[in-house]
Design a protein around this motif. Structure first.
Motif, PDB file in Angstrom:
ATOM      1  N   ASP A  15      44.060 -32.575 -40.917  1.00  0.00           N
ATOM      2  CA  ASP A  15      43.179 -31.778 -40.067  1.00  0.00           C
ATOM      3  C   ASP A  15      41.854 -32.537 -39.924  1.00  0.00           C
ATOM      4  N   TRP A  16      41.566 -33.043 -38.720  1.00  0.00           N
ATOM      5  CA  TRP A  16      40.403 -33.884 -38.487  1.00  0.00           C
ATOM      6  C   TRP A  16      39.138 -33.091 -38.163  1.00  0.00           C
ATOM      7  N   THR A  17      39.174 -31.818 -38.087  1.00  0.00           N
ATOM      8  CA  THR A  17      37.979 -31.043 -37.727  1.00  0.00           C
ATOM      9  C   THR A  17      36.882 -31.168 -38.776  1.00  0.00           C
ATOM     10  N   LEU A  18      37.223 -31.195 -40.044  1.00  0.00           N
ATOM     11  CA  LEU A  18      36.226 -31.347 -41.105  1.00  0.00           C
ATOM     12  C   LEU A  18      35.544 -32.718 -41.001  1.00  0.00           C
ATOM     13  N   PHE A  19      36.333 -33.779 -40.738  1.00  0.00           N
ATOM     14  CA  PHE A  19      35.774 -35.119 -40.587  1.00  0.00           C
ATOM     15  C   PHE A  19      34.789 -35.173 -39.431  1.00  0.00           C
ATOM     16  N   TRP A  20      35.170 -34.649 -38.269  1.00  0.00           N
ATOM     17  CA  TRP A  20      34.302 -34.719 -37.097  1.00  0.00           C
ATOM     18  C   TRP A  20      33.068 -33.825 -37.242  1.00  0.00           C
ATOM     19  N   THR A  21      33.155 -32.749 -37.953  1.00  0.00           N
ATOM     20  CA  THR A  21      31.991 -31.893 -38.217  1.00  0.00           C
ATOM     21  C   THR A  21      30.986 -32.642 -39.093  1.00  0.00           C
ATOM     22  N   ALA A  22      31.481 -33.294 -40.156  1.00  0.00           N
ATOM     23  CA  ALA A  22      30.598 -34.072 -41.037  1.00  0.00           C
ATOM     24  C   ALA A  22      29.996 -35.257 -40.280  1.00  0.00           C
ATOM     25  N   PHE A  23      30.801 -35.924 -39.458  1.00  0.00           N
ATOM     26  CA  PHE A  23      30.328 -37.054 -38.670  1.00  0.00           C
ATOM     27  C   PHE A  23      29.226 -36.618 -37.702  1.00  0.00           C
ATOM     28  N   GLY A  24      29.379 -35.488 -37.082  1.00  0.00           N
ATOM     29  CA  GLY A  24      28.372 -34.946 -36.161  1.00  0.00           C
ATOM     30  C   GLY A  24      27.077 -34.578 -36.881  1.00  0.00           C
ATOM     31  N   ALA A  25      27.196 -34.019 -38.098  1.00  0.00           N
ATOM     32  CA  ALA A  25      26.006 -33.647 -38.874  1.00  0.00           C
ATOM     33  C   ALA A  25      25.225 -34.887 -39.280  1.00  0.00           C
ATOM     34  N   ILE A  26      25.924 -35.930 -39.698  1.00  0.00           N
ATOM     35  CA  ILE A  26      25.252 -37.181 -40.076  1.00  0.00           C
ATOM     36  C   ILE A  26      24.575 -37.799 -38.853  1.00  0.00           C
ATOM     37  N   GLY A  27      25.254 -37.818 -37.732  1.00  0.00           N
ATOM     38  CA  GLY A  27      24.677 -38.362 -36.491  1.00  0.00           C
ATOM     39  C   GLY A  27      23.442 -37.593 -36.058  1.00  0.00           C
ATOM     40  N   SER A  28      23.471 -36.272 -36.176  1.00  0.00           N
ATOM     41  CA  SER A  28      22.302 -35.446 -35.814  1.00  0.00           C
ATOM     42  C   SER A  28      21.120 -35.735 -36.729  1.00  0.00           C
ATOM     43  N   THR A  29      21.376 -35.916 -38.017  1.00  0.00           N
ATOM     44  CA  THR A  29      20.309 -36.217 -38.974  1.00  0.00           C
ATOM     45  C   THR A  29      19.672 -37.566 -38.666  1.00  0.00           C
ATOM     46  N   ILE A  30      20.503 -38.567 -38.397  1.00  0.00           N
ATOM     47  CA  ILE A  30      19.978 -39.898 -38.063  1.00  0.00           C
ATOM     48  C   ILE A  30      19.194 -39.855 -36.749  1.00  0.00           C
ATOM     49  N   GLY A  31      19.679 -39.131 -35.773  1.00  0.00           N
ATOM     50  CA  GLY A  31      18.977 -38.986 -34.492  1.00  0.00           C
ATOM     51  C   GLY A  31      17.633 -38.297 -34.656  1.00  0.00           C
ATOM     52  N   SER A  32      17.562 -37.273 -35.498  1.00  0.00           N
ATOM     53  CA  SER A  32      16.299 -36.567 -35.758  1.00  0.00           C
ATOM     54  C   SER A  32      15.292 -37.489 -36.436  1.00  0.00           C
ATOM     55  N   ALA A  33      15.764 -38.275 -37.405  1.00  0.00           N
ATOM     56  CA  ALA A  33      14.872 -39.211 -38.105  1.00  0.00           C
ATOM     57  C   ALA A  33      14.340 -40.267 -37.130  1.00  0.00           C
ATOM     58  N   ALA A  34      15.196 -40.784 -36.270  1.00  0.00           N
ATOM     59  CA  ALA A  34      14.772 -41.794 -35.294  1.00  0.00           C
ATOM     60  C   ALA A  34      13.756 -41.208 -34.310  1.00  0.00           C
ATOM     61  N   THR A  35      13.947 -39.972 -33.900  1.00  0.00           N
ATOM     62  CA  THR A  35      13.003 -39.317 -32.995  1.00  0.00           C
ATOM     63  C   THR A  35      11.646 -39.128 -33.670  1.00  0.00           C
ATOM     64  N   THR A  36      11.651 -38.733 -34.928  1.00  0.00           N
ATOM     65  CA  THR A  36      10.407 -38.555 -35.676  1.00  0.00           C
ATOM     66  C   THR A  36       9.649 -39.875 -35.778  1.00  0.00           C
ATOM     67  N   ILE A  37      10.351 -40.953 -36.087  1.00  0.00           N
ATOM     68  CA  ILE A  37       9.724 -42.270 -36.182  1.00  0.00           C
ATOM     69  C   ILE A  37       9.160 -42.684 -34.824  1.00  0.00           C
ATOM     70  N   ALA A  38       9.890 -42.423 -33.751  1.00  0.00           N
ATOM     71  CA  ALA A  38       9.424 -42.776 -32.403  1.00  0.00           C
ATOM     72  C   ALA A  38       8.151 -42.014 -32.042  1.00  0.00           C
ATOM     73  N   VAL A  39       8.071 -40.751 -32.423  1.00  0.00           N
ATOM     74  CA  VAL A  39       6.870 -39.951 -32.143  1.00  0.00           C
ATOM     75  C   VAL A  39       5.676 -40.495 -32.922  1.00  0.00           C
ATOM     76  N   ILE A  40       5.872 -40.861 -34.186  1.00  0.00           N
ATOM     77  CA  ILE A  40       4.782 -41.402 -35.017  1.00  0.00           C
ATOM     78  C   ILE A  40       4.278 -42.723 -34.425  1.00  0.00           C
ATOM     79  N   VAL A  41       5.190 -43.599 -34.031  1.00  0.00           N
ATOM     80  CA  VAL A  41       4.796 -44.879 -33.430  1.00  0.00           C
ATOM     81  C   VAL A  41       4.053 -44.654 -32.107  1.00  0.00           C
ATOM     82  N   ALA A  42       4.514 -43.709 -31.305  1.00  0.00           N
ATOM     83  CA  ALA A  42       3.854 -43.427 -30.029  1.00  0.00           C
ATOM     84  C   ALA A  42       2.428 -42.905 -30.253  1.00  0.00           C
TER      85      ALA A  42
END
Length: 183
Positions: A15-42
């Motif tokens: 059942d791949w739903t658990l894998f894709w849910t975890a993968f999406g959560a990790i991607g969202s966390t990395i995206g949020s961190a990158a956005t925060t860094i971009a705002v600080i640099v701006a």
């Protein structure tokens, strides 16, 4: 229990739903961190272009020789380079003493031995405008400078072997300081 079940594999389709849910959560966390860094640099970049930065270089023995007169008094000099991203208006320069006292050096009162044309170029009047990437040199008669130092030591505003702090103040009241060892 067989070998495939022991290592987590069985004959069933995983059942791949658990894998894709975890993968999406990790991607969202990395995206949020990158956005925060971009705002600080701006935000940092909006403040950076308005930064003042001066570089000071002091000389306690400068000789000026004129084509008409080589017996001019010895001078002290201060090179002020604007290495920031903003024009600077210099208000005063001098020596910082103990207890945050200052001795202001008025370079617009040159010795009488200097010819008039040389006085205007060597001893400009304050306030001075210093554009970006430009340097200006201020002069002061060496003997008067030493008298000010000796008087400050005598009045206990400066310790005998203390470094002399030369400062330049801009129009906003910000001091730029350079330490100079006394000989």
């Amino acid at each position: 229990m067989d070998f495939l079940s022991a290592i987590g594999l069985s004959g069933e389709v995983p059942d791949w739903t658990l894998f894709w849910t975890a993968f999406g959560a990790i991607g969202s966390t990395i995206g949020s961190a990158a956005t925060t860094i971009a705002v600080i640099v701006a935000l940092w970049q909006t403040k950076y272009p308005y930064k003042k930065n001066l570089k000071l270089k002091f000389s306690d023995s400068t000789k000026i020789v004129s084509e008409r007169n080589s017996n001019l008094p010895m001078l002290v000099s201060l090179d002020i380079a604007n290495i920031g991203n903003r024009d600077v208006h210099l208000k005063e320069w001098g020596i910082i003493l103990m207890n945050k006292k200052r001795t202001i050096l008025f370079s617009q009162f040159p010795p009488d031995e200097f010819p008039t044309a040389l006085k205007k170029s060597l001893f400009p009047e304050f306030p001075l405008h210093l554009p970006i990437d430009k340097t200006i040199t201020l002069y002061f008669e060496q003997q008067l400078f030493l008298n000010a130092i000796f008087e400050s030591v005598k009045e206990k505003d400066l310790k005998k072997h203390q470094q002399v702090k030369i400062y330049v103040m801009d129009s906003t009241g910000k001091n730029t300081i350079q330490k100079h060892k006394r000989r």
